[in-house]
Design an enzyme around this catalytic site. Structure first.
Site, PDB file in Angstrom:
ATOM      1  N   ARG A  64       0.832  -1.213   0.000  1.00 50.44           N
ATOM      2  CA  ARG A  64       0.000   0.000   0.000  1.00 50.44           C
ATOM      3  C   ARG A  64       0.867   1.264   0.000  1.00 50.44           C
ATOM      4  O   ARG A  64       0.521   2.258  -0.633  1.00 50.44           O
ATOM      5  CB  ARG A  64      -0.942  -0.014   1.215  1.00 50.44           C
ATOM      6  N   HIS A 112       0.515   4.130  -2.823  1.00 47.44           N
ATOM      7  CA  HIS A 112       0.197   5.523  -2.496  1.00 47.44           C
ATOM      8  C   HIS A 112       1.289   6.495  -2.938  1.00 47.44           C
ATOM      9  O   HIS A 112       1.005   7.658  -3.214  1.00 47.44           O
ATOM     10  CB  HIS A 112      -0.108   5.675  -1.002  1.00 47.44           C
ATOM     11  N   TRP A 142     -10.803  -8.387   2.797  1.00 44.83           N
ATOM     12  CA  TRP A 142     -11.615  -8.592   1.593  1.00 44.83           C
ATOM     13  C   TRP A 142     -11.717 -10.079   1.236  1.00 44.83           C
ATOM     14  O   TRP A 142     -12.681 -10.491   0.603  1.00 44.83           O
ATOM     15  CB  TRP A 142     -10.989  -7.862   0.410  1.00 44.83           C
TER      16      TRP A 142
HETATM   17  C1  HEM Z   1     -10.621   3.137  -5.507  1.00 42.05           C
HETATM   18  C2  HEM Z   1      -9.370   2.889  -5.150  1.00 42.05           C
HETATM   19  C3  HEM Z   1      -8.946   2.515  -3.772  1.00 42.05           C
HETATM   20  C4  HEM Z   1      -9.489   2.858  -2.568  1.00 42.05           C
HETATM   21  C5  HEM Z   1     -10.673   3.759  -2.298  1.00 42.05           C
HETATM   22  C6  HEM Z   1      -8.715   2.188  -1.543  1.00 42.05           C
HETATM   23  C7  HEM Z   1      -8.955   2.293  -0.191  1.00 42.05           C
HETATM   24  C8  HEM Z   1      -8.335   1.527   0.783  1.00 42.05           C
HETATM   25  C9  HEM Z   1      -8.619   1.583   2.196  1.00 42.05           C
HETATM   26  C10 HEM Z   1      -9.657   2.497   2.856  1.00 42.05           C
HETATM   27  C11 HEM Z   1      -7.819   0.681   2.808  1.00 42.05           C
HETATM   28  C12 HEM Z   1      -7.743   0.385   4.304  1.00 42.05           C
HETATM   29  C13 HEM Z   1      -6.638   1.178   4.972  1.00 42.05           C
HETATM   30  C14 HEM Z   1      -6.510   0.815   6.426  1.00 42.05           C
HETATM   31  O1  HEM Z   1      -7.476   1.028   7.162  1.00 42.05           O
HETATM   32  O2  HEM Z   1      -5.442   0.316   6.822  1.00 42.05           O
HETATM   33  C15 HEM Z   1      -7.026   0.048   1.801  1.00 42.05           C
HETATM   34  C16 HEM Z   1      -6.116  -0.948   2.030  1.00 42.05           C
HETATM   35  C17 HEM Z   1      -5.311  -1.499   1.075  1.00 42.05           C
HETATM   36  N1  HEM Z   1      -5.237  -1.115  -0.244  1.00 42.05           N
HETATM   37 FE1  HEM Z   1      -6.520   0.117  -1.198  1.00 42.05          FE
HETATM   38  N2  HEM Z   1      -7.727   1.455  -2.139  1.00 42.05           N
HETATM   39  C18 HEM Z   1      -7.820   1.622  -3.486  1.00 42.05           C
HETATM   40  C19 HEM Z   1      -6.993   1.072  -4.443  1.00 42.05           C
HETATM   41  C20 HEM Z   1      -5.914   0.260  -4.183  1.00 42.05           C
HETATM   42  C21 HEM Z   1      -4.953  -0.170  -5.154  1.00 42.05           C
HETATM   43  C22 HEM Z   1      -4.958   0.219  -6.639  1.00 42.05           C
HETATM   44  C23 HEM Z   1      -4.042  -0.948  -4.498  1.00 42.05           C
HETATM   45  C24 HEM Z   1      -2.795  -1.640  -5.024  1.00 42.05           C
HETATM   46  C25 HEM Z   1      -2.489  -1.813  -6.287  1.00 42.05           C
HETATM   47  C26 HEM Z   1      -4.459  -1.025  -3.122  1.00 42.05           C
HETATM   48  C27 HEM Z   1      -3.840  -1.772  -2.146  1.00 42.05           C
HETATM   49  C28 HEM Z   1      -4.269  -1.870  -0.846  1.00 42.05           C
HETATM   50  C29 HEM Z   1      -3.721  -2.815   0.106  1.00 42.05           C
HETATM   51  C30 HEM Z   1      -2.658  -3.873  -0.162  1.00 42.05           C
HETATM   52  C31 HEM Z   1      -4.384  -2.570   1.317  1.00 42.05           C
HETATM   53  C32 HEM Z   1      -4.191  -3.301   2.650  1.00 42.05           C
HETATM   54  C33 HEM Z   1      -3.184  -2.592   3.514  1.00 42.05           C
HETATM   55  C34 HEM Z   1      -2.981  -3.256   4.847  1.00 42.05           C
HETATM   56  O3  HEM Z   1      -3.298  -4.434   5.013  1.00 42.05           O
HETATM   57  O4  HEM Z   1      -2.463  -2.586   5.753  1.00 42.05           O
HETATM   58  N3  HEM Z   1      -5.581  -0.258  -2.956  1.00 42.05           N
HETATM   59  N4  HEM Z   1      -7.345   0.588   0.570  1.00 42.05           N
END
Ligand code: HEM
Length: 262
Positions: free
Chosen positions: A21, A25, A165
């Site tokens: 992530r 970002h 998820w």
């Molecule tokens: C519409 C686009 C996206 C939205 C709104 C979004 C939003 C989020 C949110 C709200 C979280 C939770 C953060 C937390 O509470 O720790 C998250 C986690 C994550 N996102 Fe996304 N995300 C998006 C796209 C992506 C993309 C394109 C990737 C990678 C190519 C990605 C990879 C991840 C990963 C790996 C996590 C898990 C992080 C963890 O376990 O700490 N996301 N995302």
């Protein structure tokens, strides 16, 4: 990098999702029109990007990588963070992601992009299209990149959303698309934070509104079906688009040297 990822007491036993992530970002601030943002410069070290609401919690990933920067000072933060994203994915079973070195860190905060460029989870398909479109991605690429939500989880203390998820959040596969299509998603609220999200039948899994938009919008949904039923195609196409993400805004001269961010 591989050696710092396993952390038995952290979340699902690995820092790989949060490191991934961080890499995403860094790149996700890119604006194809103005050629600003992106991983080059490692601008997340500076205010305001470091305080962007969407980056809450990412200090865990940055801090975990810091000893590597200290041991190998010649690697730039921007190379280290993007390389770590590639290695994190590969450590979870993703095939090889193309990655090239050479990014240059900004020494001052002049080039930090404004906050508000990161996508937000309670928005609609139009928001996904405008934020990812600003980075230069098409519908198919947006669906591919969101496949990474098969990994990791949401944290109440970071985003206010809660849960994972997929059932195996440290294994890279096409489960995200499968559960999106196969589970019965019902709107609910995270009790402690009041954030709205979707739960599956036994409440073991969650989805953000933006995730569900991928099956509500037919142009997105057709790609969700393609990748839900063809994992090898997902693997191949995901690696290409993630490689493209890591290169956003990186301009190389004829000698392959990366130019400083403009
Ligand atoms: C519409 C686009 C996206 C939205 C709104 C979004 C939003 C989020 C949110 C709200 C979280 C939770 C953060 C937390 O509470 O720790 C998250 C986690 C994550 N996102 Fe996304 N995300 C998006 C796209 C992506 C993309 C394109 C990737 C990678 C190519 C990605 C990879 C991840 C990963 C790996 C996590 C898990 C992080 C963890 O376990 O700490 N996301 N995302």
């Amino acid at each position: 990098i591989r050696s710092i990822l396993p952390q038995p007491n952290y979340d699902d036993g690995s820092l790989a999702p949060i490191v991934l992530r961080l890499a995403w970002h860094c790149c996700a601030t890119y604006d194809v029109q103005t050629k600003t943002g992106g991983s080059n410069g490692a601008t997340m070290r500076f205010i305001p990007e470091i305080t962007d609401e969407g980056n809450t919690g990412l200090e865990i990933a940055r801090n975990a990588l810091e000893p590597i920067k200290q041991n190998y000072p010649r690697i730039s933060y921007s190379d280290l963070w993007t390389l770590a994203g590639k290695i994190a994915l590969e450590s979870m079973g993703c095939p090889t992601i193309p990655w090239k070195c050479g990014r240059v860190d900004c020494l001052t905060s002049d080039k930090v992009p404004p906050n508000g460029r990161l996508p937000f989870g309670d928005k609609a398909a139009s928001h996904i299209r405008s934020t990812f479109g600003r980075m230069g991605f098409n519908d198919q690429e947006m669906v591919l990149l969101l496949g990474a939500h098969g990994l990791g989880r949401c944290h109440k203390k970071f985003s206010g959303w809660d849960g994972k998820w997929t059932q195996d959040p440290i294994k890279f596969d096409n489960q995200f698309y499968k559960v999106l299509l196969e589970e019965d998603w019902q709107l609910g609220v995270v009790p402690e934070t009041g954030r709205s999200q979707y739960y599956n039948g036994d409440k073991s899994l969650m989805m953000l509104n933006t995730d569900l938009e991928l099956i509500r919008d037919e142009q997105f949904a057709k790609w969700v079906r393609v990748y839900a039923y063809n994992q090898s195609l997902f693997f191949k196409d995901f690696c290409i688009v993630f490689g493209k993400l890591l290169e956003l805004g990186i301009e190389r001269d004829s000698g392959e040297n990366v130019l400083l961010p403009t």
